[in-house]
Scaffold this motif. Structure first.
Motif, mmCIF file in Angstrom:
data_model
loop_
_atom_site.group_PDB
_atom_site.id
_atom_site.type_symbol
_atom_site.label_atom_id
_atom_site.label_comp_id
_atom_site.label_asym_id
_atom_site.label_seq_id
_atom_site.Cartn_x
_atom_site.Cartn_y
_atom_site.Cartn_z
ATOM 1 N N LEU A 151 13.988 -20.141 -1.086
ATOM 2 C CA LEU A 151 15.178 -20.612 -0.367
ATOM 3 C C LEU A 151 14.833 -21.560 0.778
ATOM 4 C CD1 LEU A 151 17.455 -17.441 -0.207
ATOM 5 C CD2 LEU A 151 17.285 -19.190 -1.990
ATOM 6 N N PHE A 152 13.581 -21.455 1.286
ATOM 7 C CA PHE A 152 13.219 -22.315 2.419
ATOM 8 C C PHE A 152 12.105 -23.308 2.084
ATOM 9 C CE2 PHE A 152 10.401 -23.159 6.035
ATOM 10 C CZ PHE A 152 11.272 -23.890 6.835
ATOM 11 N N GLN A 153 10.920 -22.827 1.703
ATOM 12 C CA GLN A 153 9.748 -23.698 1.594
ATOM 13 C C GLN A 153 9.911 -24.847 0.599
ATOM 14 O OE1 GLN A 153 6.021 -22.616 -0.581
ATOM 15 N NE2 GLN A 153 5.128 -22.463 1.467
ATOM 16 N N LEU A 154 10.339 -24.530 -0.638
ATOM 17 C CA LEU A 154 10.437 -25.561 -1.668
ATOM 18 C C LEU A 154 11.466 -26.639 -1.330
ATOM 19 C CD1 LEU A 154 10.022 -23.529 -4.981
ATOM 20 C CD2 LEU A 154 8.351 -24.972 -3.823
ATOM 21 N N PRO A 155 12.706 -26.261 -0.974
ATOM 22 C CA PRO A 155 13.675 -27.309 -0.616
ATOM 23 C C PRO A 155 13.226 -28.124 0.604
ATOM 24 C CG PRO A 155 14.794 -25.220 -1.005
ATOM 25 C CD PRO A 155 13.331 -24.921 -0.960
ATOM 26 N N GLY B 80 0.822 -1.218 0.000
ATOM 27 C CA GLY B 80 0.000 0.000 0.000
ATOM 28 C C GLY B 80 0.847 1.256 0.000
ATOM 29 N N ALA B 81 2.046 1.162 0.561
ATOM 30 C CA ALA B 81 2.970 2.298 0.565
ATOM 31 C C ALA B 81 3.717 2.433 -0.755
ATOM 32 C CB ALA B 81 3.968 2.148 1.708
ATOM 33 N N GLY B 82 3.557 1.434 -1.637
ATOM 34 C CA GLY B 82 4.302 1.429 -2.898
ATOM 35 C C GLY B 82 5.645 0.736 -2.785
ATOM 36 N N ASP B 83 5.947 0.187 -1.579
ATOM 37 C CA ASP B 83 7.197 -0.543 -1.370
ATOM 38 C C ASP B 83 6.952 -2.022 -1.671
ATOM 39 O OD1 ASP B 83 9.581 -1.634 -0.587
ATOM 40 O OD2 ASP B 83 9.287 -1.295 1.568
ATOM 41 N N THR B 84 6.906 -2.376 -2.960
ATOM 42 C CA THR B 84 6.653 -3.768 -3.346
ATOM 43 C C THR B 84 7.941 -4.600 -3.359
ATOM 44 O OG1 THR B 84 6.793 -3.086 -5.679
ATOM 45 C CG2 THR B 84 4.595 -3.218 -4.692
ATOM 46 N N LYS B 85 9.093 -3.950 -3.212
ATOM 47 C CA LYS B 85 10.362 -4.687 -3.239
ATOM 48 C C LYS B 85 10.588 -5.490 -1.962
ATOM 49 C CE LYS B 85 12.764 -1.503 -6.385
ATOM 50 N NZ LYS B 85 13.890 -0.545 -6.520
ATOM 51 N N THR B 86 10.254 -4.901 -0.815
ATOM 52 C CA THR B 86 10.483 -5.597 0.455
ATOM 53 C C THR B 86 9.734 -6.933 0.533
ATOM 54 O OG1 THR B 86 10.974 -3.564 1.667
ATOM 55 C CG2 THR B 86 10.200 -5.435 2.959
ATOM 56 N N PRO B 87 8.406 -6.978 0.234
ATOM 57 C CA PRO B 87 7.729 -8.278 0.254
ATOM 58 C C PRO B 87 8.290 -9.255 -0.776
ATOM 59 C CG PRO B 87 6.127 -6.495 0.323
ATOM 60 C CD PRO B 87 7.450 -5.876 0.014
ATOM 61 N N THR B 88 8.824 -8.733 -1.887
ATOM 62 C CA THR B 88 9.417 -9.605 -2.897
ATOM 63 C C THR B 88 10.613 -10.355 -2.317
ATOM 64 O OG1 THR B 88 8.745 -8.105 -4.668
ATOM 65 C CG2 THR B 88 10.445 -9.705 -5.200
ATOM 66 N N TRP B 89 11.483 -9.642 -1.614
ATOM 67 C CA TRP B 89 12.647 -10.283 -0.998
ATOM 68 C C TRP B 89 12.227 -11.242 0.109
ATOM 69 C CZ3 TRP B 89 17.161 -10.844 -2.978
ATOM 70 C CH2 TRP B 89 17.652 -9.906 -3.886
ATOM 71 N N ILE B 90 11.228 -10.854 0.882
ATOM 72 C CA ILE B 90 10.749 -11.738 1.944
ATOM 73 C C ILE B 90 10.186 -13.031 1.336
ATOM 74 C CG2 ILE B 90 8.967 -12.013 3.727
ATOM 75 C CD1 ILE B 90 9.340 -9.048 4.400
ATOM 76 N N ASN B 91 9.398 -12.903 0.265
ATOM 77 C CA ASN B 91 8.859 -14.090 -0.406
ATOM 78 C C ASN B 91 9.967 -14.966 -0.992
ATOM 79 O OD1 ASN B 91 6.275 -13.366 0.188
ATOM 80 N ND2 ASN B 91 5.578 -13.133 -1.914
ATOM 81 N N PHE B 92 10.956 -14.318 -1.590
ATOM 82 C CA PHE B 92 12.064 -15.070 -2.194
ATOM 83 C C PHE B 92 12.775 -15.920 -1.142
ATOM 84 C CE2 PHE B 92 16.619 -15.345 -3.269
ATOM 85 C CZ PHE B 92 16.530 -16.046 -4.467
ATOM 86 N N ILE B 93 13.081 -15.318 -0.008
ATOM 87 C CA ILE B 93 13.782 -16.030 1.062
ATOM 88 C C ILE B 93 12.919 -17.167 1.623
ATOM 89 C CG2 ILE B 93 14.683 -15.813 3.421
ATOM 90 C CD1 ILE B 93 15.460 -12.886 2.627
ATOM 91 N N CYS B 94 11.649 -16.843 1.912
ATOM 92 C CA CYS B 94 10.798 -17.810 2.611
ATOM 93 C C CYS B 94 10.248 -18.911 1.705
ATOM 94 C CB CYS B 94 9.647 -17.084 3.299
ATOM 95 S SG CYS B 94 10.192 -15.944 4.581
ATOM 96 N N PHE B 95 9.948 -18.573 0.450
ATOM 97 C CA PHE B 95 9.368 -19.570 -0.452
ATOM 98 C C PHE B 95 10.432 -20.354 -1.214
ATOM 99 C CE2 PHE B 95 5.310 -16.871 -0.668
ATOM 100 C CZ PHE B 95 4.696 -17.636 0.306
#
Length: 468
Positions: A419-423, A402-417
């Motif tokens: 780098l972690f979830q799939l493996p 909502g703040a227009g900061d779509t990059k932060t959730p992208t990095w959080i998703n990358f790490i959690c999904f």
């Protein structure tokens, strides 16, 4: 006692105002009231969206196990369409909300027009692949030959008509950003109502309409969503909400388009990461057969019904953040997020208890197959164990958007999904032979991880300085 009666009366009064769509200023006054006034129509909107899934799976489960599995495999691919639609819609909500907060309605209308143009172009590209290669898509997802033969028509119609999905998402995001959440809600009431009526007609046949089987569910859904899109476009052109599109707006504006693309890229990347991981999880699940896949599909559909209210509250948080940042009130924006997150977590905690107790009974509403019920109930219980974290995490992540900061959730998703979830899911399910339980556990732990990282980064406050 009297004060309780008054508060209940006020609650009913606010509810009526919220669903009626009367114009509100969400940048001043009570934050709790603002959260309530935005959340109610957004929750109802999301519930309407999730009813699509519940109705389809209810009727299709009467056709065959393969038909249910077809929906699961196709939906996992359609989530890639959702990723693009949601990424663009995040940009639409953030920019429209910011312009409304700045009292720049003309700028909001220009952004709305350009995001619709972008959505149509993306949808045309996807339609070509959906119409030409439905069998190949199901094959890539691990579908068995019998499943592909029975279900490819569903995939073809749903992906071929994805413009209805795209525009329904985008235009409702425009309404939400403007604070016209009730209009978005009524659009989904229309589409969902038509879907409920048309689903059994096209699946089982009626009069001159033949029985299309699972393909009929896609036909009904596409007609319902398409009708709602026409309703949305009519409202935009007639100016019945805060946004009015005029003929002079119907030209490509390069500067606005580039700004939308810049903001939406993070959102698209964010959801492509999340949804592509979902595709790989579905591929892992397909290794365990159609009964497991069908149980997983039913459980996810049921869960979506109760995740949608949390999404509704998270959308309310996104609008409040955007409008209050536009009005130069960052502290009010932050307070709105913490309060909305608390409400969402409480709601999801109550639902999780219900699922843990009644999982078997809930899945049995959709299928009589013992093996499908067993796996569906197991999925429901394990994933529901993390529901409180889901509720809070959704609000925090969408506040960044909502703040227009779509990059932060992208990095959080990358790490959690990725780098972690799939493996972790593959390790537990395949290598350590935990089977479907390994996938369910990986999903829950990854979502908890997302919430923890989201809260830590949100507290740092960098999102308050993002310009859109």
């Amino acid at each position: 006692m009297q004060s309780n009666k008054v508060s209940i009366k006020q609650l009913i009064h606010y509810f009526k105002i919220a669903v009626s769509g009367k114009e509100q200023d969400f940048t001043s006054g009570s934050i709790r009231k603002a959260v309530f006034m935005l959340s109610i129509p957004m929750i109802l909107e999301m519930l309407m969206e999730s009813i699509f899934a519940i109705v389809d799976i209810f009727y299709v489960s009467k056709v065959s196990v393969n038909a249910v599995a077809t929906i699961g495999l196709t939906e996992s691919v359609v989530t890639l369409v959702y990723a693009l639609a949601i990424g663009l819609s995040m940009a639409a909500t953030a920019i429209v909300a910011r312009r409304i907060g700045e009292k720049d309605r003309e700028g909001a209308s220009q952004a709305a027009t350009q995001v619709i143009f972008l959505g149509i172009l993306v949808a045309i590209f996807i339609s070509v692949f959906g119409i030409l290669y439905p069998k190949e898509i199901l094959g890539l997802m691990g579908g068995e030959p019998e499943l592909i033969a029975e279900g490819y028509g569903y995939t073809q119609v749903l992906l071929g008509g994805n413009v209805t999905i795209m525009l329904l998402f985008l235009i409702n995001a425009i309404f939400r950003g403007a604070g016209d959440a009730s209009i978005a809600m009524w659009a989904l009431v229309l589409s969902n109502g038509l879907n409920i009526i048309l689903d059994p007609i096209f699946i089982f046949g009626l009069g001159p309409i033949p029985a299309f089987g699972v393909e009929g569910a896609a036909i009904a859904t596409t007609i319902g969503r398409g009708s709602a899109v026409l309703f949305q476009i009519g409202i935009l052109f007639y100016g019945w909400g805060k946004i009015k599109i005029r003929l002079k707006d119907l030209v490509l504006k390069v500067a606005v388009i580039l700004n939308l693309i810049k903001v939406s890229l993070g959102g698209i990347g964010q959801f492509l990461i999340g949804t592509s991981s979902w595709v790989f999880l579905m591929r892992i699940m397909s290794e365990f057969g159609s009964e497991v896949l069908a149980g997983y599909t039913i459980a996810i559909r049921v869960m979506m019904f109760t995740l949608m209210p949390a999404w509704g509250m998270s959308n309310a948080a996104a609008t409040l953040v955007g409008q209050n940042l536009g009005a130069q009130k960052p502290d009010r924006a932050e307070q709105s997020v913490w309060k909305t997150g608390k409400f969402s977590a409480v709601f999801m905690g109550i639902v999780s208890v219900f699922y843990l107790i009644f999982a078997n009974e809930i899945i049995s509403w959709f299928t009589p197959e013992p093996e499908v019920i067993k796996n569906g109930a197991l999925c429901l219980r394990i994933i529901a164990a993390g529901y409180i974290f889901y509720g809070y995490g959704m609000v925090i992540i969408n506040a960044f958007n909502g703040a227009g900061d779509t990059k932060t959730p992208t990095w959080i998703n990358f790490i959690c999904f990725w780098l972690f979830q799939l493996p972790f899911a593959y390790l537990l399910a395949i290598n350590l032979d935990f089977g479907p339980v390994g996938v369910f556990a990986a999903i829950t732990i990854a979502e908890v991880f997302i919430t923890v990282l989201g809260v830590i980064w949100f507290k740092k406050g960098f999102w308050k300085s993002v310009k859109v």
